[in-house]
Design a protein around this motif. Structure first.
Motif, mmCIF file in Angstrom:
data_model
loop_
_atom_site.group_PDB
_atom_site.id
_atom_site.type_symbol
_atom_site.label_atom_id
_atom_site.label_comp_id
_atom_site.label_asym_id
_atom_site.label_seq_id
_atom_site.Cartn_x
_atom_site.Cartn_y
_atom_site.Cartn_z
ATOM 1 N N SER A 6 0.803 -1.225 0.000
ATOM 2 C CA SER A 6 0.000 0.000 0.000
ATOM 3 C C SER A 6 0.835 1.274 0.000
ATOM 4 C CB SER A 6 -0.952 0.017 1.202
ATOM 5 O OG SER A 6 -0.222 -0.033 2.406
ATOM 6 N N ASP A 7 2.093 1.190 0.364
ATOM 7 C CA ASP A 7 2.958 2.375 0.389
ATOM 8 C C ASP A 7 3.271 2.810 -1.043
ATOM 9 O OD1 ASP A 7 4.994 4.194 1.824
ATOM 10 O OD2 ASP A 7 6.218 3.106 0.337
ATOM 11 N N ARG A 8 3.089 4.092 -1.332
ATOM 12 C CA ARG A 8 3.262 4.614 -2.698
ATOM 13 C C ARG A 8 4.630 4.276 -3.280
ATOM 14 N NH1 ARG A 8 5.487 9.101 -5.241
ATOM 15 N NH2 ARG A 8 4.325 9.867 -7.041
ATOM 16 N N GLU A 9 5.688 4.603 -2.553
ATOM 17 C CA GLU A 9 7.029 4.373 -3.073
ATOM 18 C C GLU A 9 7.311 2.882 -3.254
ATOM 19 O OE1 GLU A 9 6.373 6.620 -0.603
ATOM 20 O OE2 GLU A 9 6.726 8.413 -1.831
ATOM 21 N N ALA A 10 6.824 2.069 -2.327
ATOM 22 C CA ALA A 10 7.031 0.624 -2.431
ATOM 23 C C ALA A 10 6.262 0.045 -3.616
ATOM 24 C CB ALA A 10 6.609 -0.058 -1.128
ATOM 25 N N MET A 11 5.051 0.536 -3.870
ATOM 26 C CA MET A 11 4.287 0.059 -5.030
ATOM 27 C C MET A 11 5.020 0.381 -6.327
ATOM 28 S SD MET A 11 0.222 0.693 -4.198
ATOM 29 C CE MET A 11 0.361 2.430 -3.737
ATOM 30 N N ILE A 12 5.523 1.607 -6.430
ATOM 31 C CA ILE A 12 6.229 2.021 -7.648
ATOM 32 C C ILE A 12 7.517 1.211 -7.810
ATOM 33 C CG2 ILE A 12 7.418 3.930 -8.793
ATOM 34 C CD1 ILE A 12 5.337 5.787 -7.352
ATOM 35 N N ALA A 13 8.269 1.026 -6.722
ATOM 36 C CA ALA A 13 9.536 0.297 -6.786
ATOM 37 C C ALA A 13 9.341 -1.165 -7.187
ATOM 38 C CB ALA A 13 10.250 0.384 -5.442
ATOM 39 N N ALA A 14 8.172 -1.724 -6.882
ATOM 40 C CA ALA A 14 7.920 -3.141 -7.152
ATOM 41 C C ALA A 14 6.964 -3.366 -8.319
ATOM 42 C CB ALA A 14 7.360 -3.798 -5.889
ATOM 43 N N MET A 15 6.639 -2.345 -9.092
ATOM 44 C CA MET A 15 5.560 -2.516 -10.066
ATOM 45 C C MET A 15 5.884 -3.459 -11.220
ATOM 46 S SD MET A 15 5.055 1.218 -11.719
ATOM 47 C CE MET A 15 6.313 2.055 -12.634
ATOM 48 N N GLU A 16 7.117 -3.627 -11.622
ATOM 49 C CA GLU A 16 7.494 -4.584 -12.678
ATOM 50 C C GLU A 16 6.502 -4.580 -13.843
ATOM 51 O OE1 GLU A 16 10.363 -6.186 -12.814
ATOM 52 O OE2 GLU A 16 10.962 -5.516 -10.817
ATOM 53 N N PRO A 17 6.425 -3.483 -14.590
ATOM 54 C CA PRO A 17 5.448 -3.414 -15.685
ATOM 55 C C PRO A 17 5.714 -4.473 -16.749
ATOM 56 C CG PRO A 17 7.013 -1.599 -15.811
ATOM 57 C CD PRO A 17 7.284 -2.307 -14.525
ATOM 58 N N ARG A 18 4.648 -5.079 -17.225
ATOM 59 C CA ARG A 18 4.741 -6.133 -18.239
ATOM 60 C C ARG A 18 3.783 -5.810 -19.373
ATOM 61 N NH1 ARG A 18 3.795 -11.976 -16.059
ATOM 62 N NH2 ARG A 18 5.695 -11.406 -14.961
ATOM 63 N N LEU A 19 4.316 -5.756 -20.598
ATOM 64 C CA LEU A 19 3.523 -5.431 -21.787
ATOM 65 C C LEU A 19 2.907 -6.700 -22.370
ATOM 66 C CD1 LEU A 19 2.656 -3.272 -23.903
ATOM 67 C CD2 LEU A 19 4.808 -3.765 -25.098
ATOM 68 N N ASP A 20 1.606 -6.700 -22.506
ATOM 69 C CA ASP A 20 0.863 -7.799 -23.120
ATOM 70 C C ASP A 20 1.053 -7.698 -24.637
ATOM 71 O OD1 ASP A 20 -1.149 -9.483 -24.200
ATOM 72 O OD2 ASP A 20 -2.609 -8.913 -22.675
ATOM 73 N N PRO A 21 1.393 -8.796 -25.321
ATOM 74 C CA PRO A 21 1.595 -8.709 -26.779
ATOM 75 C C PRO A 21 0.298 -8.495 -27.563
ATOM 76 C CG PRO A 21 1.825 -10.981 -26.041
ATOM 77 C CD PRO A 21 1.684 -10.129 -24.798
ATOM 78 N N ARG A 22 -0.852 -8.774 -26.941
ATOM 79 C CA ARG A 22 -2.132 -8.583 -27.635
ATOM 80 C C ARG A 22 -2.575 -7.127 -27.548
ATOM 81 N NH1 ARG A 22 -5.188 -12.859 -24.130
ATOM 82 N NH2 ARG A 22 -3.742 -11.887 -22.708
ATOM 83 N N HIS A 23 -3.448 -6.757 -28.465
ATOM 84 C CA HIS A 23 -4.072 -5.439 -28.432
ATOM 85 C C HIS A 23 -5.531 -5.610 -28.021
ATOM 86 C CE1 HIS A 23 -0.896 -3.572 -31.294
ATOM 87 N NE2 HIS A 23 -0.470 -3.699 -30.063
ATOM 88 N N TRP A 24 -6.041 -4.573 -27.384
ATOM 89 C CA TRP A 24 -7.377 -4.616 -26.778
ATOM 90 C C TRP A 24 -8.201 -3.435 -27.259
ATOM 91 C CZ3 TRP A 24 -8.326 -8.926 -23.999
ATOM 92 C CH2 TRP A 24 -7.205 -9.681 -23.626
ATOM 93 N N ARG A 25 -9.529 -3.593 -27.206
ATOM 94 C CA ARG A 25 -10.427 -2.518 -27.612
ATOM 95 C C ARG A 25 -11.564 -2.407 -26.601
ATOM 96 N NH1 ARG A 25 -11.958 -3.163 -33.631
ATOM 97 N NH2 ARG A 25 -9.683 -3.076 -33.737
#
Length: 134
Positions: A6-25
């Motif tokens: 729940s901590d803002r900085e901890a959420m950002i530090a651990a977010m590990e963004p992952r791009l889905d290869p599919r496209h959505w609408r």
């Protein structure tokens, strides 16, 4: 999966963004297309004007529904639904780069939907945002 963060900085530090290869609408569901759309949807939302579903672009094409395509970036941190600041940080970083962002929160993760052509750029921006918090 551990406890929600729940901590803002901890959420950002651990977010590990992952791009889905599919496209959505984002599409509007009607009685005639509901079975096909709802069966393929990864998310729905009921508004006063109707039901919106987020479906693979190919499914929207098959049902004749046009519209912009979006890339989905999943933030892999198990963010607390009552956590404050993750959505603002992500949307703000993307806005600073001129990238539209539609955020969807689910039980375990947050998902950023950005214009399909900007998916790779948005991923890099979020990876950089995360590296600044580590």
């Amino acid at each position: 999966m551990g406890e929600p963060v729940s901590d803002r900085e901890a959420m950002i530090a651990a977010m590990e963004p992952r791009l889905d290869p599919r496209h959505w609408r984002f599409v509007l569901v009607s009685p005639d297309n509901a079975p096909q759309l709802l069966g393929a949807a990864i998310g729905t939302f009921r508004e006063d004007e109707g039901v919106t579903a987020i479906v693979p672009s190919e499914v929207a094409d098959e049902t004749g529904i046009e519209g912009p395509d979006f890339a989905r970036i999943t933030l892999m941190v198990h963010s607390d639904l009552e956590g404050v600041g993750l959505t603002a940080a992500v949307a703000g970083a993307l806005a600073d780069a001129g990238i539209a962002c539609n955020m969807v929160a689910a039980f375990h993760h947050d998902h950023a939907f950005v214009p399909a052509a900007k998916g790779d750029e948005a991923l890099r921006i979020l990876q950089e945002l995360q590296s600044l918090q580590r």
